[in-house]
Design a protein around this motif. Sequence first.
Motif, PDB file in Angstrom:
ATOM      1  N   ILE A 137     -12.591  35.189  -8.015  1.00 24.62           N
ATOM      2  CA  ILE A 137     -12.781  36.324  -8.917  1.00 24.62           C
ATOM      3  C   ILE A 137     -12.146  35.875 -10.232  1.00 24.62           C
ATOM      4  CG2 ILE A 137     -12.381  38.765  -9.341  1.00 24.62           C
ATOM      5  CD1 ILE A 137     -11.712  38.916  -6.225  1.00 24.62           C
ATOM      6  N   VAL A 138     -12.980  35.663 -11.235  1.00 26.70           N
ATOM      7  CA  VAL A 138     -12.471  35.246 -12.539  1.00 26.70           C
ATOM      8  C   VAL A 138     -12.484  36.473 -13.451  1.00 26.70           C
ATOM      9  CG1 VAL A 138     -12.769  33.693 -14.500  1.00 26.70           C
ATOM     10  CG2 VAL A 138     -13.385  32.912 -12.197  1.00 26.70           C
ATOM     11  N   THR A 139     -11.365  36.734 -14.119  1.00 24.14           N
ATOM     12  CA  THR A 139     -11.296  37.877 -15.036  1.00 24.14           C
ATOM     13  C   THR A 139     -10.839  37.397 -16.410  1.00 24.14           C
ATOM     14  OG1 THR A 139      -8.967  38.568 -14.853  1.00 24.14           O
ATOM     15  CG2 THR A 139     -10.417  39.166 -13.027  1.00 24.14           C
ATOM     16  N   ASN A 140     -10.748  38.334 -17.334  1.00 24.27           N
ATOM     17  CA  ASN A 140     -10.255  37.978 -18.674  1.00 24.27           C
ATOM     18  C   ASN A 140      -8.757  37.686 -18.667  1.00 24.27           C
ATOM     19  OD1 ASN A 140      -9.802  40.755 -18.128  1.00 24.27           O
ATOM     20  ND2 ASN A 140      -9.431  41.128 -20.308  1.00 24.27           N
ATOM     21  N   LEU A 141      -8.068  37.988 -17.538  1.00 28.96           N
ATOM     22  CA  LEU A 141      -6.629  37.739 -17.479  1.00 28.96           C
ATOM     23  C   LEU A 141      -6.226  36.628 -16.516  1.00 28.96           C
ATOM     24  CD1 LEU A 141      -5.208  41.414 -17.335  1.00 28.96           C
ATOM     25  CD2 LEU A 141      -5.660  39.996 -19.370  1.00 28.96           C
ATOM     26  N   ALA A 142      -7.038  36.413 -15.481  1.00 30.01           N
ATOM     27  CA  ALA A 142      -6.538  35.575 -14.387  1.00 30.01           C
ATOM     28  C   ALA A 142      -7.672  35.051 -13.515  1.00 30.01           C
ATOM     29  CB  ALA A 142      -5.590  36.414 -13.517  1.00 30.01           C
ATOM     30  N   VAL A 143      -7.283  34.180 -12.582  1.00 28.81           N
ATOM     31  CA  VAL A 143      -8.202  33.722 -11.539  1.00 28.81           C
ATOM     32  C   VAL A 143      -7.624  34.158 -10.195  1.00 28.81           C
ATOM     33  CG1 VAL A 143      -9.334  31.734 -10.457  1.00 28.81           C
ATOM     34  CG2 VAL A 143      -8.870  31.716 -12.927  1.00 28.81           C
ATOM     35  N   LEU A 144      -8.475  34.756  -9.352  1.00 28.83           N
ATOM     36  CA  LEU A 144      -8.022  35.256  -8.055  1.00 28.83           C
ATOM     37  C   LEU A 144      -8.962  34.754  -6.963  1.00 28.83           C
ATOM     38  CD1 LEU A 144      -8.209  37.858 -10.331  1.00 28.83           C
ATOM     39  CD2 LEU A 144      -6.430  38.629  -8.790  1.00 28.83           C
ATOM     40  N   ASP A 145      -8.518  34.878  -5.715  1.00 31.89           N
ATOM     41  CA  ASP A 145      -9.414  34.651  -4.588  1.00 31.89           C
ATOM     42  C   ASP A 145      -9.065  35.647  -3.485  1.00 31.89           C
ATOM     43  OD1 ASP A 145      -7.174  33.671  -3.274  1.00 31.89           O
ATOM     44  OD2 ASP A 145      -7.965  31.644  -2.975  1.00 31.89           O
ATOM     45  N   VAL A 146      -9.557  35.432  -2.286  1.00 32.66           N
ATOM     46  CA  VAL A 146      -9.251  36.370  -1.194  1.00 32.66           C
ATOM     47  C   VAL A 146      -8.415  35.657  -0.128  1.00 32.66           C
ATOM     48  CG1 VAL A 146     -11.158  37.965  -1.558  1.00 32.66           C
ATOM     49  CG2 VAL A 146     -11.527  35.917  -0.159  1.00 32.66           C
ATOM     50  N   GLY A 147      -7.522  34.786  -0.591  1.00 30.58           N
ATOM     51  CA  GLY A 147      -6.690  34.001   0.321  1.00 30.58           C
ATOM     52  C   GLY A 147      -5.336  34.609   0.614  1.00 30.58           C
ATOM     53  N   GLY A 148      -5.128  35.901   0.260  1.00 27.62           N
ATOM     54  CA  GLY A 148      -3.863  36.569   0.541  1.00 27.62           C
ATOM     55  C   GLY A 148      -3.749  36.913   2.023  1.00 27.62           C
ATOM     56  N   PRO A 149      -2.614  37.547   2.417  1.00 28.95           N
ATOM     57  CA  PRO A 149      -2.428  37.921   3.821  1.00 28.95           C
ATOM     58  C   PRO A 149      -3.608  38.777   4.308  1.00 28.95           C
ATOM     59  CG  PRO A 149      -0.440  38.354   2.541  1.00 28.95           C
ATOM     60  CD  PRO A 149      -1.489  37.952   1.555  1.00 28.95           C
ATOM     61  N   ASP A 150      -4.108  38.491   5.502  1.00 28.40           N
ATOM     62  CA  ASP A 150      -5.281  39.196   6.044  1.00 28.40           C
ATOM     63  C   ASP A 150      -6.471  39.155   5.088  1.00 28.40           C
ATOM     64  OD1 ASP A 150      -3.950  39.936   8.388  1.00 28.40           O
ATOM     65  OD2 ASP A 150      -3.031  41.647   7.358  1.00 28.40           O
ATOM     66  N   ASP A 151      -6.652  38.033   4.434  1.00 22.74           N
ATOM     67  CA  ASP A 151      -7.805  37.842   3.540  1.00 22.74           C
ATOM     68  C   ASP A 151      -7.872  38.885   2.427  1.00 22.74           C
ATOM     69  OD1 ASP A 151      -8.545  35.719   5.164  1.00 22.74           O
ATOM     70  OD2 ASP A 151      -9.853  36.975   6.401  1.00 22.74           O
TER      71      ASP A 151
END
Lengths: 251, 293
Positions: free
Chosen positions: A177-191
């Motif tokens: 997930i690319v935003t105007n502030l950051a880059v994210l994914d779904v790799g956190g705890p419990d996806d």
Amino acid sequence: MSDVTRAEVCAAAVADAFKDDGEIFASPMGLMPMLGVRLAKLTSNPDLVISDGESLFLAGVPPLFAKADVVEGWIPFRKVFDVVAYGKRHVMMGATQVDREGNQNISAIGDFARPKRQLLGSRGAPGNTVNNRTSYWVPKHSPRVFVESVDVVSGVGPRRAREAGPAAERFNDIHRIVTNLAVLDVGGPDDTVRLLSVHPGVTVEEVQEATGFDLAAPADIPETRQPTTEELVIIREVLDPRKLRLKEVPE
Amino acid sequence: MTKGPRDKTMTIDEVVGELKDGMTIGIGGWGPRRKPMALVRAILRSDLKDLTLVSWGGADVGLLVRAGKVRKLVYAFVSLDSIPLEPNFQRARQSGTIPEVVELDEGMFQTGLRAAAQRLPFLPMRAGLGSDVLVNNPWLRTVTSPYDDGEELVAVPALPLDAALVHLNRADRHGNATYLGPDPYFDDLFAMAADRTYVTCEQIVDTAGLTVDTPVQRLLLSRMMVSGVVETPNGAHFTTCTPDYERDEKFQRAYATAASGTDEEWAAFEERFLSGDEATYQAAVTAFGEEQA
């Protein structure tokens, strides 16, 4: 090169989402995803298959919204659906809402039966997310977009896919997930949604504040990389000389 | 004496005369592209009501829901492309004036038409699993693979149509028809999913003319799929009909502005463009174009 803009950082971050995809159909929805995909094709992944957004596979890499030059294939909508099921595709879609579990909504805000705001409709999001790699582009990272729970699940996040069974989980692949502030994914705890990097000039606190749920944020979040000189030349002089990127992400 | 296949030419009003209240009608094209708008306008002028519409929607959906013609809408999206959200559709959804809606994934749509075209009750597909498409349409069922994998897939139900309406670039009098633009969309599937298919076209040519300067692969519809043919020049206006013409963006903006405006503004748009027959509409469009030039 000096004066790198946030929009250029975003373009490079989108390009990075496609760099390891190999020879697949890159399907960007919207201006910034298109800029990033074309940047990837001219730098990190020349094997990407790209289209004019209508019905042609392009052999060359024309500037944004330029007419096609050399054509290498035909991809009318019926064949897009075939490629979705075939799986050799990475789509980057927009998202009116994204929730903690990486579900996306482009259908409606409020109660589906009588929405407060009717949006596009689910389009291809349900099919994309259980068939091929899917990423999202969010030009305005805010608590209105990043919500605890989306009003309508159009794009299916990893948990919902798992709960729907092996046929749903098998090809579910929410990548970035690319935003105007950051880059994210779904790799956190419990996806769940996790912060991967913050763009230069942005703090982790700012990203958390602009997010309507507690973000998984490992210690020592790096900065999103700056575009290289080569990338800046390509963005500024080849792909987007009209600076359309600044309409998506103003300075 | 050899006899040729029958002549199926008719008028748009004759087509609408064959439609009945409560019918399920599929509308070809895609969003704001190559839509059979002359037939949509003819339905607007008619007394038809309680229709079930099946459409990858654009202004066809917007106009028909605004006019209260639709009892049930089956769609995956409704969009004008350059104007992402269709204002008449949006308004209808937000004010609850479409009694029943079925929102599907856009690939499920193709699968449903394909099932109908193949006279099957359903076809299996991954799309829909895990999404609210299954929650908001609780009548949708899954099916378990009878083979060793045992995968549970969506059983996408057939979308059979009483009638399909499509607009192509050229047709002959018997119903063979070609598309000359970039994308066939799904007009052949609509035709095969329907009991009766009506084709409007920019120009009726003789059969030999269909392939005289056009590859045979562009012959999308065979006459065996077609019940009626109408020549309606500019009949897809204001949607695209490439290469005959592109979308009329100025007109589309005027449409969207009126649709998102007050009731009076919409009434004025209707009065100017939609109160007469197709010839009156086309004359009003020409006048609008001259004003804007």
